[in-house]
Design a protein around this motif. Structure first.
Motif, PDB file in Angstrom:
ATOM      1  N   ALA B 308       0.584  -1.377   0.011  1.00  0.00           N
ATOM      2  CA  ALA B 308       0.079   0.026  -0.035  1.00  0.00           C
ATOM      3  C   ALA B 308       0.878   1.142  -0.088  1.00  0.00           C
ATOM      4  O   ALA B 308       0.490   2.326  -0.504  1.00  0.00           O
ATOM      5  N   GLU B 309       2.089   1.055   0.760  1.00  0.00           N
ATOM      6  CA  GLU B 309       2.813   2.357   0.678  1.00  0.00           C
ATOM      7  C   GLU B 309       3.420   2.538  -0.543  1.00  0.00           C
ATOM      8  O   GLU B 309       3.417   3.648  -0.947  1.00  0.00           O
ATOM      9  N   ARG B 310       3.832   1.479  -1.352  1.00  0.00           N
ATOM     10  CA  ARG B 310       4.601   1.704  -2.488  1.00  0.00           C
ATOM     11  C   ARG B 310       3.411   2.154  -3.600  1.00  0.00           C
ATOM     12  O   ARG B 310       3.689   3.195  -4.428  1.00  0.00           O
ATOM     13  N   LYS B 311       2.179   1.962  -3.427  1.00  0.00           N
ATOM     14  CA  LYS B 311       1.282   2.277  -4.236  1.00  0.00           C
ATOM     15  C   LYS B 311       0.944   3.820  -3.940  1.00  0.00           C
ATOM     16  O   LYS B 311       0.680   4.652  -4.874  1.00  0.00           O
ATOM     17  N   GLN B 312       1.020   4.162  -2.690  1.00  0.00           N
ATOM     18  CA  GLN B 312       0.578   5.546  -2.513  1.00  0.00           C
ATOM     19  C   GLN B 312       1.679   6.319  -3.018  1.00  0.00           C
ATOM     20  O   GLN B 312       1.773   7.508  -3.556  1.00  0.00           O
ATOM     21  N   GLU B 313       3.175   5.933  -2.783  1.00  0.00           N
ATOM     22  CA  GLU B 313       4.039   6.657  -3.278  1.00  0.00           C
ATOM     23  C   GLU B 313       4.276   6.683  -4.906  1.00  0.00           C
ATOM     24  O   GLU B 313       4.602   7.847  -5.466  1.00  0.00           O
TER      25      GLU B 313
END
Lengths: 219, 494
Positions: B308-313
C-alpha cells in the motif's frame, strides 16, 4: 538473468529497476553514460537497457564502445522516435529499439525475447529431462507437476536451464543471482543449490570441485 | 487554352490587329476605287472632248462648258432647293434658236472622213460613242456601243454628268438644242484590276497578321515566363521541396518585385513550418520521458505484490510528474505565443528600474531561504514595453540566478541607460556555465545540468521564452559566464 539499466532520469530509472527486480531480473543501474560504460565493461550482463540522450557519454557512443569489446544484447530505450534514429541504433549494433513512453510489460517481453535469442532457444518453454520451465509465467514443472519456487530459486533454475551441461563458476552464478544492492553472504548460493536439488532430484546439479556447478537434468 | 493570360492577351490584341487590318483594307479599297474612277473619268472626258465635234461641230469650241462670255446658253444646274421666282420665267433672256445652228455642221463633220477617224480612234481606245437628239432619239452610235442604251433619266435633263450603266462607265454631255453626246467604256477591267489588287493586299494582310500574332505570342511568352517560373517554384514548395526559390534576377518586369515578395514569404513560411516541426518534436520528446515515468510507476503500483505504501508513493510520483508535464505544456504554449508574433505585446511607457525592483521583491523569501543577497543598482529607464512580459523575463533570470548560485552568494540587478538603449544586467556568483554550453543555453530544452530537470521543476524553456519575449520587443539578450565565478545576463531593450 542479470541486466543493466542505463537511464538518466532518476525516477524512471528507479521504477524500471523496481519493476525488473519484481519480475525476477537481477538488475543494476547507472545514471549516466560514464557509469554505465564502466559497469557494462566490468561485469557480464545478460542484457543492457540503454537510454540514448544522457549526460557525459551518450547512448550512441556507449553502444559503440560496448560493441568494440562485447556482444552483450542491448535494447535502446529512448524518446527518439524517428525512423532515422531507430535505423541508426539498430545498425550501430543494438539488438532492439523501444520508444518512450513504453509499458513495462512490453519491456519485459522484449528482455525475455532477446535473452531467448541469445540462448538460441526461441521457444518460451525450456525443457530438460523431466523439468519444464515456462519463462513467461516464471513457472517450473517437474514430472508434469508444478513446483513452488521462490524468485531466487527460479532465477537460478532458469540460468541452469539456459546453460545445460555447462560448468558454471560460483562467481558467474553469484553475479547473475544477486544485484549490486544485495548484501548476501557467499554461502547463500549453496542454500539455493541445495533447495533446487531437493525439488528436482539430487543429481540434477552436480558440484565440480574448484570449478563450480553443472546442471545435468538427464542423469 | 483561353484561360491562360498568354492566350487571352493574344486573343485581345489579335482581334485588334485583325479589325485594324480589315479597316485598312476597306479604306484602301474605297480610296483606290475612288482614285481609279477619277482617272477613268478624266480619260473618258478626254475622249468626250475628242468626240465633241461629232455632236456639236467644229473643233474651235471643243471645250465644254464654254467660257461664260462665249456661251450661247445658260449653263445651270437645276436649283432643287429654291425654285426661281416666277417673274424670271416670264422674262425671256435670250430667244432660243428654233433650230440648232451647228447641227448641219456637226452632221457634216460626222459623215466626213475626219469624223469617221474620230470614231475609229475612240473605238480603238476601247471607247464607244453615242449621240442622242434632244428628244432622246439615237442619232448615231459607234459599232462597239452596247445595245439598248437607255440614255438617262428625265430628271437629269440638261446636265453633263457621269454614270454607271452596268459595267460601263459613261460620260454624257448636253448641248442645248443639239442633243446629248455619250462616251463610255467597259469598266470591268477597272474592277478586275482592283479586285486582284485587293486580293493580293488581303493575302498580304493575312500573312502580316500571322507574323504579328506569332511575334506577339513569342513576346508575350517571354514577358510571362516569370509567371511560369513562379508557378513551378510555388508548386514544388507546395509539394514539400522547400529549397527552391524564384530567380528574381532574370525577371525585368513588375513580376520581379512580386517574385522577391514571394521569396520572402516562402522563406518565412518555411522557417515557421520548420520552427513548428521543431517545437512539436521537442515537445513530444520532452513529454515522452515523464509519460514513461508515469507508466512505469503505474505498472509497478498495479503489481499484485506491491504494498500500500508503494502504491501511495507511486501515486504521488505520478502526480508530481503530471504537474511537471503541465508546466511543460504551459511553457510550450507560451513559447509558441511569443514565437508567433510581436503583436500580442501590450506596450506602455514604464520604468524599467521599477519593474526590476518589483520582480526582485517576489524572490525575497526564496533568496532568504537560500541565504542569497539580492542587490539592486538601478537608475530610472523609461521605456515602451509590455511590463508583464518584461517582468516574466526578469523573474526567469533572477530565479535562475538564485537557483544556480553558491550558498551565501550574491545576485546583482542593474538597470542602465546607454545612449538610446536600456539595459538590465543580472549577475550572480553561482556555478557559472561552461563555455561549450554557453551558446546553447537559449536553445529549447537545453539543460546544462540534466539531472536537475524534474527535481527543480524546470521545463528547459525558461531562457528560450525570455529570449523570445526580448526579441519580440526588438531587443537582445546575451549571457557571459565564467565557470565557478558566476554568470551575467544582459538584456538590452530599445
Amino acid at each position: 538473468m542479470k541486466i543493466l539499466i542505463v537511464e538518466d532520469n532518476q525516477r524512471l530509472r528507479r521504477s524500471m529497476l523496481e519493476y525488473t527486480r519484481a519480475e525476477g531480473c537481477v538488475a543494476d543501474s547507472a545514471s549516466d553514460g560514464e557509469e554505465g560504460l564502466y559497469k557494462a565493461m566490468n561485469w557480464d550482463y545478460d542484457l543492457i537497457l540503454l537510454d540514448v540522450m544522457m549526460p557525459k557519454i551518450d547512448g550512441w557512443e556507449m553502444l559503440r564502445q560496448i560493441r568494440e569489446q562485447k556482444d552483450t544484447p542491448v535494447i535502446l530505450v529512448t524518446a527518439r522516435d524517428q525512423i532515422d534514429d531507430r535505423v541508426r541504433g539498430l545498425d550501430d549494433g543494438a539488438d532492439d529499439y523501444l520508444v518512450k513512453p513504453f509499458e513495462m510489460r512490453e519491456l519485459m517481453a522484449r528482455i525475455r525475447a532477446n535473452l531467448r535469442r541469445v540462448e538460441n532457444s526461441p521457444k518460451p518453454c525450456l525443457k530438460a529431462g523431466d523439468i519444464v520451465v515456462n519463462t513467461v509465467k516464471r513457472q517450473a514443472y517437474f514430472k508434469d507437476e508444478s513446483v513452488e519456487l521462490t524468485a531466487r530459486e527460479y532465477t537460478l533454475l532458469e540460468m541452469f536451464m539456459y546453460k545445460q551441461n555447462e560448468v558454471l563458476s560460483r562467481e558467474y552464478i553469484y553475479d547473475h543471482l544477486f544485484d549490486e544492492s544485495d548484501e548476501t553472504v557467499s554461502n547463500m548460493l549453496e542454500v539455493y543449490v541445495y533447495k533446487l536439488r531437493s525439488k528436482f532430484g539430487k543429481d540434477s546439479i552436480q558440484t565440480r570441485r574448484g570449478l563450480g556447478y553443472v546442471f545435468m537434468p538427464d542423469s | 487554352m483561353i484561360r491562360s493570360i498568354r492566350s487571352q492577351a493574344q486573343l485581345y490584341y489579335g482581334s485588334l490587329v485583325v479589325a485594324l487590318m480589315v479597316l485598312i483594307l476597306i479604306g484602301f479599297n474605297y480610296y483606290e476605287r475612288f482614285v481609279r474612277l477619277r482617272t477613268l473619268d478624266e480619260q473618258i472626258s478626254e475622249q468626250l472632248a475628242l468626240a465633241r465635234p461629232l455632236m456639236f461641230g467644229g473643233p474651235e469650241d471643243r471645250r465644254l462648258p464654254p467660257k461664260k462670255e462665249d456661251r450661247d446658253f445658260e449653263f445651270r444646274r437645276p436649283d432643287r432647293g429654291r425654285p426661281p421666282p416666277p417673274e424670271e420665267f416670264n422674262i425671256p433672256r435670250k430667244p432660243r434658236p428654233p433650230k440648232p445652228r451647228k447641227e448641219t455642221e456637226a452632221s457634216l463633220f460626222r459623215e466626213s472622213e475626219q469624223g469617221e477617224d474620230v470614231i475609229e480612234k475612240l473605238v480603238q481606245n476601247d471607247y464607244y460613242v453615242i449621240g442622242f437628239q434632244p428628244n432622246r432619239e439615237q442619232l448615231f452610235r459607234s459599232e462597239n456601243a452596247p445595245d439598248a442604251r437607255i440614255p438617262f433619266a428625265k430628271k437629269r435633263d440638261r446636265e453633263n454628268f457621269q454614270r454607271w450603266s452596268g459595267d460601263y462607265r459613261e460620260a454624257i454631255q448636253f448641248g442645248p438644242g443639239r442633243g446629248y453626246l455619250l462616251v463610255g467604256t467597259d469598266a470591268s477591267r477597272l474592277h478586275e484590276g482592283l479586285n486582284r489588287l485587293m486580293l493580293n493586299l488581303t493575302l498580304a494582310c493575312f500573312a502580316l497578321t500571322g507574323v504579328i500574332l506569332a511575334l506577339g505570342w513569342v513576346l508575350i511568352g517571354r514577358a510571362l515566363r516569370p509567371i511560369d517560373q513562379i508557378t513551378k517554384v510555388a508548386q514544388s514548395i507546395c509539394e514539400g521541396d522547400s529549397s527552391r526559390r524564384i530567380d528574381t534576377k532574370s525577371i525585368r518586369n513588375e513580376l520581379g518585385p512580386l517574385g522577391k515578395i514571394l521569396n520572402t514569404t516562402f522563406d518565412r513560411l518555411v522557417r515557421s513550418v520548420r520552427q513548428q516541426i521543431r517545437i512539436t518534436a521537442d515537445a513530444s520528446h520532452e513529454l515522452r520521458t515523464p509519460v514513461s515515468v508515469i507508466l512505469a510507476d503505474c505498472d509497478l503500483a498495479l503489481r499484485k505484490e506491491s504494498s500500500a505504501e508503494r502504491k501511495q508513493e507511486a501515486l504521488e510520483l505520478c502526480r508530481e510528474t503530471a504537474l511537471h508535464m503541465k508546466r511543460l505544456i504551459e511553457s510550450l504554449t507560451q513559447m509558441a505565443r511569443w514565437d508567433s508574433s510581436s503583436e500580442i505585446l501590450n506596450k506602455e511607457r514604464c520604468d524599467l528600474s521599477q519593474i526590476a525592483e518589483q520582480t526582485a521583491k517576489m524572490f525575497t523569501s526564496l533568496a532568504e531561504e537560500k541565504d542569497i543577497e539580492v542587490v539592486l543598482e538601478t537608475m530610472p529607464c523609461i521605456i515602451l514595453c509590455d511590463p508583464l512580459a518584461i517582468k516574466q523575463t526578469l523573474a526567469n533570470l533572477i530565479s535562475n540566478a538564485i537557483h544556480y548560485n553558491k550558498p551565501s552568494g550574491k545576485v546583482t540587478i542593474r538597470t542602465r541607460r546607454i545612449g538610446k538603449s536600456n539595459m538590465v544586467e543580472i549577475e550572480d556568483t553561482g556555478v557559472g556555465i561552461a563555455s561549450e554550453d554557453l551558446p546553447k543555453i537559449f536553445e529549447r530544452f537545453y539543460r546544462v545540468d540534466k539531472a536537475r530537470e524534474i527535481e527543480e521543476g524546470h521545463s528547459g524553456l525558461g531562457l528560450s521564452i525570455s529570449k523570445a519575449i526580448v526579441e519580440a520587443h526588438g531587443g537582445s539578450i546575451e549571457a557571459y559566464s565564467q565557470k565557478g565565478i558566476g554568470t551575467r545576463f544582459v538584456v538590452q531593450l530599445p
